[in-house]
Design a protein around this motif. Sequence first.
Motif, PDB file in Angstrom:
ATOM      1  N   ASN A 326       0.807  -1.228   0.000  1.00 46.61           N
ATOM      2  CA  ASN A 326       0.000   0.000   0.000  1.00 46.61           C
ATOM      3  C   ASN A 326       0.837   1.272   0.000  1.00 46.61           C
ATOM      4  N   LEU A 327       1.918   1.283   0.768  1.00 43.48           N
ATOM      5  CA  LEU A 327       2.686   2.520   0.911  1.00 43.48           C
ATOM      6  C   LEU A 327       3.548   2.828  -0.307  1.00 43.48           C
ATOM      7  N   ASP A 328       3.503   1.968  -1.324  1.00 38.44           N
ATOM      8  CA  ASP A 328       4.149   2.299  -2.601  1.00 38.44           C
ATOM      9  C   ASP A 328       3.488   3.510  -3.251  1.00 38.44           C
ATOM     10  N   GLU A 329       2.301   3.858  -2.793  1.00 36.41           N
ATOM     11  CA  GLU A 329       1.624   5.051  -3.304  1.00 36.41           C
ATOM     12  C   GLU A 329       2.361   6.341  -2.929  1.00 36.41           C
ATOM     13  N   LEU A 330       3.029   6.338  -1.787  1.00 33.98           N
ATOM     14  CA  LEU A 330       3.584   7.585  -1.265  1.00 33.98           C
ATOM     15  C   LEU A 330       4.667   8.188  -2.164  1.00 33.98           C
ATOM     16  N   PRO A 331       5.638   7.413  -2.655  1.00 32.10           N
ATOM     17  CA  PRO A 331       6.630   8.023  -3.557  1.00 32.10           C
ATOM     18  C   PRO A 331       6.014   8.557  -4.848  1.00 32.10           C
ATOM     19  N   LEU A 332       4.925   7.948  -5.314  1.00 34.28           N
ATOM     20  CA  LEU A 332       4.266   8.436  -6.530  1.00 34.28           C
ATOM     21  C   LEU A 332       3.599   9.780  -6.259  1.00 34.28           C
ATOM     22  N   MET A 333       3.049   9.955  -5.070  1.00 31.71           N
ATOM     23  CA  MET A 333       2.475  11.250  -4.696  1.00 31.71           C
ATOM     24  C   MET A 333       3.574  12.309  -4.607  1.00 31.71           C
ATOM     25  N   LEU A 334       4.712  11.902  -4.071  1.00 30.49           N
ATOM     26  CA  LEU A 334       5.860  12.809  -3.983  1.00 30.49           C
ATOM     27  C   LEU A 334       6.315  13.226  -5.375  1.00 30.49           C
ATOM     28  N   ALA A 335       6.390  12.259  -6.290  1.00 34.10           N
ATOM     29  CA  ALA A 335       6.812  12.555  -7.657  1.00 34.10           C
ATOM     30  C   ALA A 335       5.812  13.452  -8.372  1.00 34.10           C
ATOM     31  N   GLY A 336       4.568  13.451  -7.910  1.00 31.01           N
ATOM     32  CA  GLY A 336       3.540  14.289  -8.517  1.00 31.01           C
ATOM     33  C   GLY A 336       3.521  15.718  -8.020  1.00 31.01           C
ATOM     34  N   GLY A 337       4.479  16.076  -7.168  1.00 28.29           N
ATOM     35  CA  GLY A 337       4.608  17.468  -6.769  1.00 28.29           C
ATOM     36  C   GLY A 337       4.229  17.776  -5.342  1.00 28.29           C
ATOM     37  N   MET A 338       3.774  16.778  -4.576  1.00 28.67           N
ATOM     38  CA  MET A 338       3.498  17.025  -3.170  1.00 28.67           C
ATOM     39  C   MET A 338       4.803  17.044  -2.386  1.00 28.67           C
TER      40      MET A 338
END
Length: 400
Positions: A326-338
């Motif tokens: 589930n927490l694999d989502e977090l780096p993708l959110m980071l890469a999206g500008g958060m």
Amino acid sequence: MTRIVVSGGTVFDGTGAAPARADIAIEGDRIAEVGVGLDGDEVIDATGMTVLPGLFDCHVHVCSSGLDLVTRLERPFSYQFYAAARNMAAMLDLGITSARDANGADLGMKRAQEEGLLDGPRLSIAVTLISQTGGHGDGWRPSGCTMKYTIAHPGRPDGIADGPDAIRHKVREIIRAGADVIKVCTTGGVLSSRDHPHDTQFQPDELAVLDAAARAAHKPWMAHAQSPEGIKNAVRAGARSIEHGIYLDDECLELMVEHGTWLVPTLVATKTILDMADSGVRLSPAAVAKAREAFEAHQVSFARAVQAGVKIAMGTDTGVGPFGSNLDELPLMLAGGMTPAQVLHATTGSAADLLGFGDLGRLTPGRLADLVLVEGDGLEVTGLAGRVRLVMMNGEIRRG
């Protein structure tokens, strides 16, 4: 009453404040005090760790374990519930203490978790998703067979409905079954066999009835919505959250900001589908083609939503992929500008706001004592799962 103090850690409290050194005192299931130099009957040494609020995943399917339909056909009906127990435990291992199940978990599972029969996060449940005939939730296949990823049973009504009257009845039926939130598909999807994410599903008059029926029972609703027209229809009709939001245009973003509509992006879902296909998992060629088309557009849309100031809560669509990732989502959110702090807030305080879990998501006095100790800097969101050292839920140590 035993007073437990989590001592010496850096606290990310989920309020928007910068992380700071502090102790947290817990009495019973509640946070009693946050400060420096607190005393207690028991001390948990958090030196060198970051203390986070219990994490959220706002879009999971705990009864689902992958996408191989042939494997599903060979499993007995009840297998899904035993697999769900494993899936829920895997989330708790990550520090996820609250989750919203977006189709699959029924009232029995929610109550079993509440009463300690199931080990895992507390659940907000949609029970089943509402879909039009030929829509994202319709399991009809070109062979003439019908095969859904979740099968109707007495606690999980079938979700197909067409027209305002049928939708009104379906909302009431799902609420009767125990739903905390209503889920509806306002566009097609990647995995459904006879539609496309760009297809608009349900008309405004149907969504208006759905909204009225949900509001009459004081239930919010969430919209599986991937392309502009279906997203706009859902926002205008009163959806609390847009799930996925793969193709967001300027008007979508303006409407979401204006209406205060949340985005639950599930960025990891399309990536997972492509990874599965590349590894040899048997998937529909049409679904794989749609996932390839959607993947880059999803990243772009998410980045634009961040820039526009859309409210974002973390969700993954796990069940498509394996629980524990589930927490694999977090780096993708980071890469999206958060920023890292925004990613963590979307996974804690913001997610609690979306779900209406006012007692959770923030480490402040009076709230339920859900917290996670992670080794090192909690703002290093990449690899966070491997650094979880202790999970507390309702004031009880559940992992660590």
